[in-house]
Design an enzyme around this catalytic site. Structure first.
Site, short mmCIF file in Angstrom:
data_model
loop_
_atom_site.label_atom_id
_atom_site.label_comp_id
_atom_site.label_asym_id
_atom_site.label_seq_id
_atom_site.Cartn_x
_atom_site.Cartn_y
_atom_site.Cartn_z
N ILE A 274 0.83 -1.22 0.00
CA ILE A 274 0.00 0.00 0.00
C ILE A 274 0.86 1.27 0.00
O ILE A 274 0.61 2.21 -0.76
CB ILE A 274 -0.96 -0.03 1.22
CG1 ILE A 274 -1.95 -1.20 1.07
CG2 ILE A 274 -1.71 1.30 1.36
CD1 ILE A 274 -2.77 -1.53 2.32
N ARG B 280 13.40 0.55 4.96
CA ARG B 280 14.59 0.10 5.70
C ARG B 280 15.54 -0.71 4.81
O ARG B 280 16.61 -1.11 5.25
CB ARG B 280 14.18 -0.74 6.90
CG ARG B 280 13.44 -1.99 6.49
CD ARG B 280 13.04 -2.84 7.64
NE ARG B 280 11.99 -3.74 7.19
CZ ARG B 280 11.50 -4.72 7.88
NH1 ARG B 280 11.93 -4.93 9.09
NH2 ARG B 280 10.57 -5.49 7.39
N ASP C 58 15.11 2.08 9.79
CA ASP C 58 14.41 0.94 10.41
C ASP C 58 13.55 1.50 11.54
O ASP C 58 14.04 2.21 12.41
CB ASP C 58 15.45 -0.06 10.96
CG ASP C 58 14.79 -1.35 11.40
OD1 ASP C 58 13.62 -1.32 11.83
OD2 ASP C 58 15.44 -2.40 11.30
N SER D 138 2.18 3.89 6.62
CA SER D 138 1.80 2.57 6.10
C SER D 138 2.70 1.45 6.62
O SER D 138 2.35 0.28 6.50
CB SER D 138 1.80 2.59 4.57
OG SER D 138 1.23 1.42 4.06
N GLY E 115 4.18 -1.35 8.68
CA GLY E 115 3.55 -2.18 9.71
C GLY E 115 3.95 -3.63 9.54
O GLY E 115 4.46 -4.03 8.48
N TYR F 105 -1.75 -8.05 16.71
CA TYR F 105 -1.88 -7.17 15.53
C TYR F 105 -3.16 -6.34 15.64
O TYR F 105 -3.14 -5.12 15.49
CB TYR F 105 -1.90 -8.03 14.26
CG TYR F 105 -2.13 -7.26 12.98
CD1 TYR F 105 -1.11 -6.48 12.43
CD2 TYR F 105 -3.35 -7.31 12.31
CE1 TYR F 105 -1.31 -5.77 11.25
CE2 TYR F 105 -3.56 -6.61 11.13
CZ TYR F 105 -2.55 -5.85 10.60
OH TYR F 105 -2.74 -5.15 9.43
N THR G 73 -0.82 -8.23 -0.89
CA THR G 73 0.48 -7.55 -0.87
C THR G 73 1.49 -8.55 -0.33
O THR G 73 1.15 -9.68 -0.01
CB THR G 73 0.47 -6.33 0.08
OG1 THR G 73 0.24 -6.81 1.42
CG2 THR G 73 -0.57 -5.30 -0.27
N1 LIG Z 1 -2.44 -6.09 3.03
C1 LIG Z 1 -3.51 -6.13 3.80
O1 LIG Z 1 -4.39 -7.00 3.63
C2 LIG Z 1 -3.71 -5.12 4.89
C3 LIG Z 1 -4.97 -5.06 5.49
C4 LIG Z 1 -5.19 -4.15 6.51
C5 LIG Z 1 -4.17 -3.30 6.89
N2 LIG Z 1 -2.95 -3.37 6.31
C6 LIG Z 1 -1.92 -2.45 6.78
O2 LIG Z 1 -1.44 -1.70 5.70
C7 LIG Z 1 -0.09 -1.33 5.93
C8 LIG Z 1 0.73 -1.73 4.71
O3 LIG Z 1 0.64 -3.14 4.57
P1 LIG Z 1 1.00 -3.89 3.22
O4 LIG Z 1 -0.04 -4.93 3.01
O5 LIG Z 1 1.29 -2.88 2.18
O6 LIG Z 1 2.29 -4.65 3.71
P2 LIG Z 1 3.74 -4.84 3.08
O7 LIG Z 1 3.64 -4.98 1.60
O8 LIG Z 1 4.36 -5.95 3.87
O9 LIG Z 1 4.44 -3.46 3.43
C9 LIG Z 1 4.80 -3.14 4.75
C10 LIG Z 1 5.82 -2.05 4.74
O10 LIG Z 1 6.23 -1.78 6.08
C11 LIG Z 1 7.65 -1.75 6.12
N3 LIG Z 1 8.18 -2.13 7.42
C12 LIG Z 1 7.89 -3.23 8.14
N4 LIG Z 1 8.66 -3.26 9.24
C13 LIG Z 1 9.46 -2.15 9.20
C14 LIG Z 1 10.48 -1.63 10.03
N5 LIG Z 1 10.88 -2.26 11.13
N6 LIG Z 1 11.08 -0.48 9.67
C15 LIG Z 1 10.73 0.18 8.54
N7 LIG Z 1 9.77 -0.28 7.70
C16 LIG Z 1 9.16 -1.43 8.03
C17 LIG Z 1 8.06 -2.76 5.07
O11 LIG Z 1 9.41 -2.61 4.75
P3 LIG Z 1 10.23 -3.81 4.05
O12 LIG Z 1 9.86 -3.71 2.60
O13 LIG Z 1 11.63 -3.49 4.31
O14 LIG Z 1 9.78 -5.08 4.71
C18 LIG Z 1 7.08 -2.44 3.96
O15 LIG Z 1 7.52 -1.32 3.22
C19 LIG Z 1 0.34 -2.05 7.20
O16 LIG Z 1 0.32 -1.15 8.28
C20 LIG Z 1 -0.71 -3.13 7.37
O17 LIG Z 1 -0.88 -3.48 8.72
C21 LIG Z 1 -2.70 -4.25 5.31
#
Ligand SMILES: NC(=O)c1ccc[n+]([C@@H]2O[C@H](COP(=O)([O-])OP(=O)(O)OC[C@H]3O[C@@H](n4cnc5c(N)ncnc54)[C@H](OP(=O)(O)O)[C@@H]3O)[C@@H](O)[C@H]2O)c1
Length: 250
Positions: free
Chosen positions: A17, A37, A61, A88, A90, A155, A190
């Site tokens: 996202i 990171r 990070d 974003s 997480g 979570y 994702t």
């Molecule tokens: N996908 C879903 O179904 C969904 C549903 C509801 C809510 N969400 C929320 O939407 C947000 C984005 O999720 P997504 O699905 O896009 O997930 P994603 O593709 O896994 O992206 C998560 C991002 O967070 C970064 N991140 C994680 N740990 C970190 C750290 N310690 N320091 C810096 N960056 C860090 C990741 O960096 P790296 O690339 O380095 O790992 C990545 O850029 C999250 O907050 C998630 O909880 C997602």
């Protein structure tokens, strides 16, 4: 449309996202500070982006929340006052209570999903960091915060903390002209959700699709509501939770 003077920070910019938001804002002419990171992922984001000159990469990070508010202030000193912040970054871990859900694991989830996120918001809300009227903060929460789902206690609670924080923060900073809202996505394909092996199982996908009247989500389905909340079109909306889940929580 935006200009280079409209500066946004996006955390979690390297994937899913967050990455979608970065590419859309660049497409609309804004300047974007992308926080990630992983150097390689940040570089590949730059390769993918159009309007590359408007993209600033910042490696960080976020697993330790200390000093992140001051760090955001130092970024704004370098690049200028901010118009928007999209939080974003997480992590999700599937840990049932019997697994066991340890205090350490819960703290790890809260550190990134709540504490670091709120410290970054704190930095943004400092009057030296934002443009005041017309600025907007968006927390990416989750429908997990309002709808039970076995195995994700930590979570879900970390996202629930975000929803609660958003309301108070919105009140505190309304006098500065800053709006604060949360977007609660349902299941979006994702990297985060790809870690669930079941997603590749046909039966599981069929079950999930039935839960989602409009089908399971794609990143692009969440971007529109985020752009709306960043824009003046939503200038009378603050302290809100916008559910974006294809009808799954109905
Ligand atoms: N996908 C879903 O179904 C969904 C549903 C509801 C809510 N969400 C929320 O939407 C947000 C984005 O999720 P997504 O699905 O896009 O997930 P994603 O593709 O896994 O992206 C998560 C991002 O967070 C970064 N991140 C994680 N740990 C970190 C750290 N310690 N320091 C810096 N960056 C860090 C990741 O960096 P790296 O690339 O380095 O790992 C990545 O850029 C999250 O907050 C998630 O909880 C997602």
């Amino acid at each position: 449309m935006y200009t280079q003077k409209d500066i946004f920070i996006v955390t979690g910019a390297t994937s899913g996202i967050g990455k979608g938001v970065v590419l859309s804002l660049l497409d609309k002419g804004a300047k974007v500070i992308a926080i990630g990171r992983d150097t390689k992922k940040l570089i590949s984001l730059k390769k993918e982006a159009i309007n590359k000159n408007n993209l600033i990469l910042e490696e960080k990070d976020l697993s330790n929340c200390r000093g992140l508010d001051k760090w955001i202030l130092s970024i704004t000193k370098k690049y200028g006052k901010l118009k928007g912040l999209i939080l974003s970054a997480g992590i999700q871990q599937i840990i049932p209570i019997s697994s066991p859900l340890s205090v350490e694991k819960s703290k790890e989830l809260f550190e990134i999903n709540y504490f670091s996120t709120m410290q970054i918001a704190k930095g943004f809300c400092d009057r030296r960091a934002n443009i005041g009227k017309g600025s907007s903060v968006i927390f990416i929460s989750s429908i997990a915060s309002i709808r039970g789902n076995a195995g994700i206690i930590g979570y879900a609670a970390s996202k629930g903390a975000i929803n609660s924080g958003v309301k108070s923060l919105a009140l505190e900073v309304s006098k500065l002209g800053i709006r604060v809202n949360a977007v609660l996505p349902g299941f979006v394909k994702t990297e985060m959700t790809s870690q669930w092996k079941e997603i590749y199982n046909k039966q599981y996908l069929e079950k999930l699709n039935k839960e989602y009247p409009l089908g399971i989500g794609k990143v692009e389905n969440v971007i529109g509501p985020i752009l709306f909340l960043l824009s003046d079109e939503s200038k009378w909306i603050t302290g809100n939770e916008i559910i974006v889940d294809g009808g799954a929580s109905l």
